[in-house]
Design a protein around this motif. Structure first.
Motif, short mmCIF file in Angstrom:
data_model
loop_
_atom_site.label_atom_id
_atom_site.label_comp_id
_atom_site.label_asym_id
_atom_site.label_seq_id
_atom_site.Cartn_x
_atom_site.Cartn_y
_atom_site.Cartn_z
N LEU A 14 75.80 20.47 106.11
CA LEU A 14 76.47 19.81 107.24
C LEU A 14 77.35 18.66 106.78
O LEU A 14 78.39 18.39 107.39
CB LEU A 14 75.43 19.33 108.25
N GLY A 15 76.95 17.98 105.71
CA GLY A 15 77.81 16.91 105.18
C GLY A 15 79.11 17.46 104.63
O GLY A 15 80.19 16.91 104.87
N ALA A 16 79.02 18.57 103.89
CA ALA A 16 80.23 19.19 103.35
C ALA A 16 81.09 19.77 104.47
O ALA A 16 82.32 19.71 104.41
CB ALA A 16 79.85 20.28 102.35
N ALA A 17 80.45 20.32 105.50
CA ALA A 17 81.20 20.84 106.64
C ALA A 17 81.93 19.72 107.37
O ALA A 17 83.09 19.87 107.80
CB ALA A 17 80.26 21.57 107.60
N ALA A 18 81.27 18.55 107.51
CA ALA A 18 81.93 17.41 108.14
C ALA A 18 83.12 16.93 107.32
O ALA A 18 84.17 16.57 107.87
CB ALA A 18 80.92 16.27 108.34
N SER A 19 82.97 16.90 106.01
CA SER A 19 84.09 16.50 105.15
C SER A 19 85.26 17.47 105.31
O SER A 19 86.42 17.07 105.35
CB SER A 19 83.64 16.47 103.69
N LEU A 20 84.94 18.75 105.39
CA LEU A 20 85.98 19.77 105.50
C LEU A 20 86.71 19.70 106.84
O LEU A 20 87.94 19.81 106.90
CB LEU A 20 85.36 21.15 105.31
N ASP A 165 72.96 33.64 89.63
CA ASP A 165 73.27 35.05 89.38
C ASP A 165 74.50 35.49 90.18
O ASP A 165 75.33 36.26 89.68
CB ASP A 165 72.08 35.93 89.79
N GLU A 166 74.58 35.05 91.42
CA GLU A 166 75.71 35.38 92.28
C GLU A 166 76.17 34.11 92.98
O GLU A 166 75.38 33.19 93.19
CB GLU A 166 75.31 36.43 93.34
N ARG A 167 77.45 34.09 93.35
CA ARG A 167 77.98 32.88 94.00
C ARG A 167 78.91 33.28 95.13
O ARG A 167 79.64 34.27 95.05
CB ARG A 167 78.72 32.01 92.99
N ARG A 168 78.87 32.50 96.20
CA ARG A 168 79.76 32.71 97.34
C ARG A 168 80.19 31.34 97.87
O ARG A 168 79.41 30.38 97.83
CB ARG A 168 79.06 33.49 98.45
N VAL A 169 81.43 31.28 98.38
CA VAL A 169 81.94 30.06 99.01
C VAL A 169 82.07 30.31 100.51
O VAL A 169 82.72 31.27 100.93
CB VAL A 169 83.31 29.65 98.42
N LEU A 170 81.43 29.46 101.31
CA LEU A 170 81.54 29.52 102.76
C LEU A 170 82.82 28.78 103.14
O LEU A 170 82.89 27.55 103.07
CB LEU A 170 80.32 28.87 103.42
N ASP A 171 83.85 29.53 103.51
CA ASP A 171 85.15 28.91 103.75
C ASP A 171 85.26 28.35 105.16
O ASP A 171 84.35 28.45 105.99
CB ASP A 171 86.28 29.91 103.47
N ARG A 172 86.40 27.74 105.43
CA ARG A 172 86.63 27.09 106.73
C ARG A 172 86.48 28.08 107.88
O ARG A 172 85.90 27.75 108.92
CB ARG A 172 88.04 26.47 106.75
N ALA A 173 86.97 29.30 107.72
CA ALA A 173 86.88 30.29 108.79
C ALA A 173 85.43 30.59 109.14
O ALA A 173 85.08 30.73 110.32
CB ALA A 173 87.62 31.56 108.39
#
Length: 436
Positions: A14-20, A165-173
Motif C-alpha cells: 500500500l505504501g508503494a501504491a500510494a507513492s505510485l 524463482d519467478e518475478r512479476r511487477v504489479l503495474d499501475r493498471a
C-alpha cells in the motif's frame, strides 16, 4: 502439497501504491477496495502458479496491535489471515515492528511443513532473504511480486530479486483496479442528510458569550502562574471572526458551555444557532439528583441508554455482528449504534396516552417515535450518557486509541455524523405522509 500461498507485506504494497498514485508513501492518501484487492491477488496467484490458493496472509502494523477498520474487513474474508505487528513512532516517522519477523516465521514454517508448493511474496524488504532461501531449500518455488515504482527505480532489495524463482511487477493498471488516490478535502465524513455539514459546524463563528468564557478561563490560568504561551491566541479578535479548533484557542469546551448556563436557563451557546456547538456532547454538565441548573435536562434524562435496552442475548449477537460484518469505519460505527438504539426502543404509548389516538384524532405518538423525535430536536448535542456509550462502543474498533494517545477529533465527528444520519433517516420516515 500442490497449492499456493500468498504472503503480503501490507506496508510495502500500500505504501508503494500510494507513492505510485499519489506521489507520496502515506497510506492516508489512497482509498483501497479490499475485496477487489484480495480477489485480484488470488486470481493472479492462481494464474501465475497454476495452483489453487490455500490462503492469503496479510501482514501489517497497528498501534498496540489493535485491529484497525481495514484489518477487521480483511480478517473475515474467505481464505485471508491477518497477522499484526506493532506500529511505533520514532523521530516523527511511523515504523512497523515485528512484521518482517512474522513473515519470516510463516514462510519458513509453511515450507518446512510442505503446506504448499508455491509461495508468492509481495514485499521489498531484504530482511526476508534468509526465509526465502530456506523455503527454496525445502522445495518451494518462490514468486516475488513488486509494485511498479513511481520513479522507475527498484523499490525492492536487489538480493531478494536475484534469489526469487519467478518475478512479476504489479503495474499501475493492475493497482488501480482496487486502489485510487484520494482527493484532498476538508470534510471528515459524508454530511448528514438534512443537517449542516460537519465542516460548517467547525468553522461557524462563536457567540460573544462563548468567547468571553474561554478567554476568562485562559486569563485565570495565566494569573495562577501558567506560561505566557497559554494565553488565548485570539484575545483581540472580534467575536464574529470564524475560528477553528486548530487555528484558535477560543473554542469553548463542553465545560465552558456548561459554565454559561445560569439558574433555570439554557446554555448561552445553545440559544444560538446549532452550528455554534463544536462538541455534540453535554458531558461538561454535572449530573445531580433532582435536576436544576446543574442537573441533566429533563428531555435528555428521559432517553434510555443502549445498555438499558439490550438483553444478554442481544449483547452476544451484537458482538458477533461487530466481529464478522462491521468494518469499523467511523461513520459506519455511528450508524450501527444509532440503528440498534432505535430498533430497541419500546414501541408503546408514552405515559398519559391512554387511547390509540391523541389530540384531534391523530394517532398517539409511540414511546419509540417520541424518543427519536426528542433526540433529533437536540442536534447537534448528544446527551452525554448516550454519547459516552457511543464513544466506548467505537473504542472496540480501535478508533479512539489514537497513535499519539490523544483522542482523534476527526474520528469523533465522523462517528457522530453517522449517528445523526441514522436518526435523520428515521425521523424523516416518521414525518413522511402515508403512502410515500
Amino acid at each position: 502439497m500442490d497449492r499456493c500461498v500468498v504472503l503480503v507485506d501490507a506496508g510495502y504494497l500500500l505504501g508503494a501504491a500510494a507513492s505510485l498514485l499519489a506521489g507520496e508513501p502515506a497510506r492516508s492518501r489512497i482509498t483501497v477496495d479490499h475485496t477487489a484487492l484480495i480477489q485480484g491477488l488470488r486470481d493472479l496467484a492462481e494464474t501465475d502458479t497454476e495452483r489453487p490458493l490455500l490462503r492469503i496472509y496479510w501482514f501489517d502494523g497497528a498501534p498496540d496491535r489493535v485491529p484497525q477498520p481495514e484489518h477487521r474487513r480483511l480478517r473475515v474474508m474467505p481464505r485471508v489471515t491477518v497477522r499484526l505487528g506493532a506500529l511505533t513512532r520514532s523521530d516523527g516517522r511511523w515504523a512497523q515492528k515485528g512484521v518482517d519477523a512474522a513473515m519470516h516465521a510463516e514462510l519458513t514454517e509453511l515450507a518446512r511443513n510442505r503446506a504448499c508448493s508455491d509461495v508468492v511474496l509481495v514485499t521489498g524488504d531484504g530482511d526476508l532473504l534468509p526465509g526465502l532461501m530456506s523455503a527454496k531449500e525445502h522445495g518451494v518455488a518462490v514468486h516475488l511480486w513488486a509494485v511498479q515504482a513511481a520513479d522507475g527505480d527498484y523499490n525492492q532489495s536487489e538480493d531478494l530479486v536475484a534469489e526469487a524463482d519467478e518475478r512479476r511487477v504489479l503495474d499501475r493498471a493492475w493497482i488501480t483496479r482496487a486502489v485510487r488516490a484520494k482527493e484532498l478535502t476538508g470534510v471528515c465524513a459524508p454530511p448528514p442528510a438534512t443537517r449542516p455539514e460537519i465542516a460548517a459546524i467547525l468553522s461557524a463563528p462563536l457567540p460573544e458569550s462563548a468567547l468571553a468564557a474561554s478567554q476568562e478561563r485562559a486569563s485565570d490560568a495565566a494569573r495562577n502562574g501558567s506560561h505566557a504561551d497559554r494565553a488565548p491566541a485570539d484575545g483581540g479578535a472580534p467575536a464574529s471572526a470564524p475560528t477553528t479548533p486548530a487555528a484558535s484557542k477560543g473554542v469553548p469546551t463542553p465545560k465552558d458551555l456548561a459554565g454559561l448556563r445560569g439558574p433555570g436557563q439554557q446554555p448561552a451557546a445553545a440559544s444560538a444557532t446549532g452550528a455554534t456547538l463544536r462538541w455534540s456532547s453535554d458531558k461538561g454538565w454535572v449530573e445531580r439528583p433532582g435536576g436544576g441548573a446543574l442537573g441533566e435536562p429533563p428531555e435528555s434524562a428521559s432517553l434510555p441508554t443502549l445498555a438499558q435496552l439490550t438483553s444478554a442475548e442481544q449483547r452476544w449477537a451484537d458482538r458477533e455482528e461487530d466481529i464478522t460484518t462491521v468494518s469499523g469505519d467511523p461513520f459506519e460505527v455511528g450508524q450501527v449504534f444509532a440503528r440498534r438504539w432505535m430498533e430497541r426502543l419500546p414501541d408503546a404509548p408514552e405515559p398519559g396516552q391512554s387511547g390509540p389516538s391523541g389530540q384531534h384524532g391523530q394517532p398517539a405518538q409511540t414511546g419509540q417515535s417520541s424518543h427519536v423525535q426528542t433526540l433529533s430536536a437536540m442536534y447537534p448535542r448528544i446527551p452525554h450518557r448516550i454519547d459516552g456509550e457511543l464513544l466506548r462502543y467505537a473504542a472496540r474498533f480501535g478508533l479512539l486509541a489514537h497513535k499519539d494517545d490523544q483522542i482523534d477529533e476527526h474520528d469523533r465527528y465522523a462517528i457522530r455524523a453517522g449517528f445523526w444520519r441514522e436518526i435523520d433517516v428515521r425521523a424523516a420516515a416518521e414525518h413522511a405522509p402515508a403512502g410515500e
